[in-house]
Design a protein around this motif. Structure first.
Motif, mmCIF file in Angstrom:
data_model
loop_
_atom_site.group_PDB
_atom_site.id
_atom_site.type_symbol
_atom_site.label_atom_id
_atom_site.label_comp_id
_atom_site.label_asym_id
_atom_site.label_seq_id
_atom_site.Cartn_x
_atom_site.Cartn_y
_atom_site.Cartn_z
ATOM 1 N N UNK A 5 0.836 -1.204 0.000
ATOM 2 C CA UNK A 5 0.000 0.000 0.000
ATOM 3 C C UNK A 5 0.871 1.253 0.000
ATOM 4 N N UNK A 6 1.921 1.231 0.809
ATOM 5 C CA UNK A 6 2.832 2.374 0.848
ATOM 6 C C UNK A 6 3.537 2.534 -0.489
ATOM 7 N N UNK A 7 4.069 1.455 -1.045
ATOM 8 C CA UNK A 7 4.792 1.530 -2.307
ATOM 9 C C UNK A 7 3.908 2.058 -3.430
ATOM 10 N N UNK A 8 2.614 1.759 -3.366
ATOM 11 C CA UNK A 8 1.694 2.228 -4.402
ATOM 12 C C UNK A 8 1.468 3.730 -4.321
ATOM 13 N N UNK A 9 1.609 4.296 -3.130
ATOM 14 C CA UNK A 9 1.290 5.706 -2.925
ATOM 15 C C UNK A 9 2.504 6.605 -2.728
ATOM 16 N N UNK A 10 3.643 6.026 -2.405
ATOM 17 C CA UNK A 10 4.861 6.810 -2.165
ATOM 18 C C UNK A 10 5.920 6.311 -3.132
ATOM 19 N N UNK A 11 6.166 7.089 -4.162
ATOM 20 C CA UNK A 11 7.087 6.666 -5.207
ATOM 21 C C UNK A 11 8.524 6.659 -4.703
ATOM 22 N N UNK A 12 9.344 5.788 -5.296
ATOM 23 C CA UNK A 12 10.768 5.831 -4.999
ATOM 24 C C UNK A 12 11.353 7.133 -5.534
ATOM 25 N N UNK A 13 12.261 7.727 -4.764
ATOM 26 C CA UNK A 13 12.878 8.995 -5.130
ATOM 27 C C UNK A 13 14.385 8.900 -4.951
ATOM 28 N N UNK A 50 -11.986 8.789 -8.627
ATOM 29 C CA UNK A 50 -10.949 8.684 -9.657
ATOM 30 C C UNK A 50 -9.687 8.119 -9.008
ATOM 31 N N UNK A 51 -9.588 6.802 -8.997
ATOM 32 C CA UNK A 51 -8.491 6.141 -8.287
ATOM 33 C C UNK A 51 -7.127 6.494 -8.885
ATOM 34 N N UNK A 52 -7.030 6.538 -10.204
ATOM 35 C CA UNK A 52 -5.745 6.833 -10.836
ATOM 36 C C UNK A 52 -5.296 8.260 -10.520
ATOM 37 N N UNK A 53 -6.207 9.215 -10.628
ATOM 38 C CA UNK A 53 -5.859 10.607 -10.319
ATOM 39 C C UNK A 53 -5.502 10.754 -8.847
ATOM 40 N N UNK A 87 -4.141 8.509 -6.895
ATOM 41 C CA UNK A 87 -2.791 7.977 -6.698
ATOM 42 C C UNK A 87 -1.737 8.947 -7.209
ATOM 43 N N UNK A 88 -1.959 9.501 -8.387
ATOM 44 C CA UNK A 88 -0.980 10.416 -8.966
ATOM 45 C C UNK A 88 -0.824 11.673 -8.105
ATOM 46 N N UNK A 89 -1.933 12.211 -7.630
ATOM 47 C CA UNK A 89 -1.871 13.433 -6.825
ATOM 48 C C UNK A 89 -1.285 13.152 -5.447
ATOM 49 N N UNK A 90 -1.567 11.990 -4.892
ATOM 50 C CA UNK A 90 -0.970 11.585 -3.618
ATOM 51 C C UNK A 90 0.547 11.522 -3.777
ATOM 52 N N UNK A 91 1.001 10.794 -4.794
ATOM 53 C CA UNK A 91 2.438 10.649 -5.019
ATOM 54 C C UNK A 91 3.115 12.006 -5.227
ATOM 55 N N UNK A 92 2.485 12.860 -6.013
ATOM 56 C CA UNK A 92 3.076 14.164 -6.301
ATOM 57 C C UNK A 92 3.162 15.021 -5.044
ATOM 58 N N UNK A 93 2.127 15.000 -4.217
ATOM 59 C CA UNK A 93 2.135 15.806 -2.995
ATOM 60 C C UNK A 93 3.245 15.362 -2.056
ATOM 61 N N UNK A 94 3.403 14.051 -1.882
ATOM 62 C CA UNK A 94 4.453 13.533 -1.007
ATOM 63 C C UNK A 94 5.834 13.847 -1.571
ATOM 64 N N UNK A 95 6.019 13.603 -2.857
ATOM 65 C CA UNK A 95 7.328 13.834 -3.468
ATOM 66 C C UNK A 95 7.727 15.299 -3.391
ATOM 67 N N UNK A 96 6.800 16.193 -3.687
ATOM 68 C CA UNK A 96 7.106 17.629 -3.641
ATOM 69 C C UNK A 96 7.476 18.062 -2.230
ATOM 70 N N UNK A 97 6.730 17.572 -1.241
ATOM 71 C CA UNK A 97 6.992 17.957 0.150
ATOM 72 C C UNK A 97 8.339 17.437 0.616
ATOM 73 N N UNK A 98 8.616 16.169 0.363
ATOM 74 C CA UNK A 98 9.879 15.592 0.826
ATOM 75 C C UNK A 98 11.071 16.240 0.120
ATOM 76 N N UNK A 99 10.934 16.504 -1.179
ATOM 77 C CA UNK A 99 12.030 17.132 -1.917
ATOM 78 C C UNK A 99 12.317 18.531 -1.394
#
Length: 278
Positions: free
Chosen positions: A35-43, A247-250, A252-264
């Motif tokens: 579940x985590x891997x699906x929502x938090x992309x590798x960076x 919209x499950x795909x959207x 997931x994409x927005x979740x991943x983007x929000x986490x990646x932007x914040x962590x970066x």
């Protein structure tokens, strides 16, 4: 990479991906590292670590009862210690967000950043939005799984979720197919009755950069909870994303983007480079 930690009779599965700054990211109730891997992309420059909670994924249940968010938080801290991590980012989805908040409030000096995604609790235990999990637990304790599923599917609770939060209903119905019904009932009942163990005053004092992710069409994770947490934590930023139910795909994409932007933007991420070959 996968490893294990033995603690209090439990064998806890630790799943890692990537190299760099450690981010401990916890799954939700009934979830696992996938579940985590699906929502938090590798960076690049990020070492993502998930400790699968007792009775979840590849972790055994152990002997300690009741199951509590505090117990799961202690397991995460024990894994961090075993891995030699003094300081790390911390995040989670739903129950995982409550685990992250619990650790952050108790050990803010160790936490570089927080991600609280789809929070299912504020500060009080047993909120009303967790009542459907308790109803599933009660059905599993009273009847064999197929009959328990049929009883719950015919309930007023299921009818409400079908109308207002169909993704929640699908998730709850999935619990009836898990391989150990008594353990599933125990987990659901115990966690539904629990809370993060953090007061509003403690949250207001938590001086850590925080991302809160919320969305609508979700009874288990009210967007009002995400907004309230973001308003309470002094360094929190709220991002509202597309509902998973619509919209499950959207989502997931927005979740991943929000986490990646914040962590970066928050962490000292440095890409790991290979040593030049001789």
């Amino acid at each position: 990479m996968t490893g294990f930690l033995r603690r209090d009779g439990a064998r806890l599965r630790i799943v890692e991906a990537g190299e760099g700054f450690p981010v401990l990211f916890q799954h939700g109730l009934g979830g696992d590292a996938a579940q985590v891997a699906d929502n938090v992309a590798e960076m690049a420059g990020l070492r993502r670590i998930t400790i699968e909670c007792r009775g979840h994924g590849g972790s055994t249940a152990g002997d300690v009862r009741p199951f509590t968010i505090g117990l799961f938080a202690d397991d995460v801290l024990a894994a961090a210690d075993a891995l030699g991590l003094d300081r790390f980012a911390l995040g989670g989805i739903s129950m995982g967000a409550a685990i992250a908040l619990s650790i952050g409030a108790r050990h803010p000096d160790r936490v570089a950043a927080l991600v609280l995604a789809r929070p299912a609790w504020l500060f009080a235990p047993a909120p009303d939005n967790m009542r459907p999990y308790a109803e599933v637990a009660a059905a599993l304790r009273a009847l064999p799984p197929d009959a328990a599923r049929a009883r719950f599917a015919a309930s007023d609770c299921a009818a409400m979720l079908s109308r207002d939060a169909p993704d929640n209903l699908a998730s709850l119905l999935g619990f009836f197919g898990r391989p150990d019904p008594p353990l599933t009932a125990e987990l659901l009942a115990d966690i539904a009755a629990d809370g993060p163990g953090v007061t509003e005053a403690e949250a207001r004092a938590l001086d850590v950069p925080t991302l809160v992710i919320g969305h609508g069409v979700d009874h288990a994770h009210p967007v009002a909870f995400a907004r309230a947490l973001a308003a309470t934590l002094p360094r929190a930023r709220l991002v509202e994303i597309a509902p998973k139910a619509t919209d499950r795909a959207r989502h997931r994409d927005e979740f991943r983007a929000a986490v990646a932007d914040f962590l970066a933007a928050t962490l000292p991420l440095r890409p790991v480079t290979e040593e030049p070959r001789p």
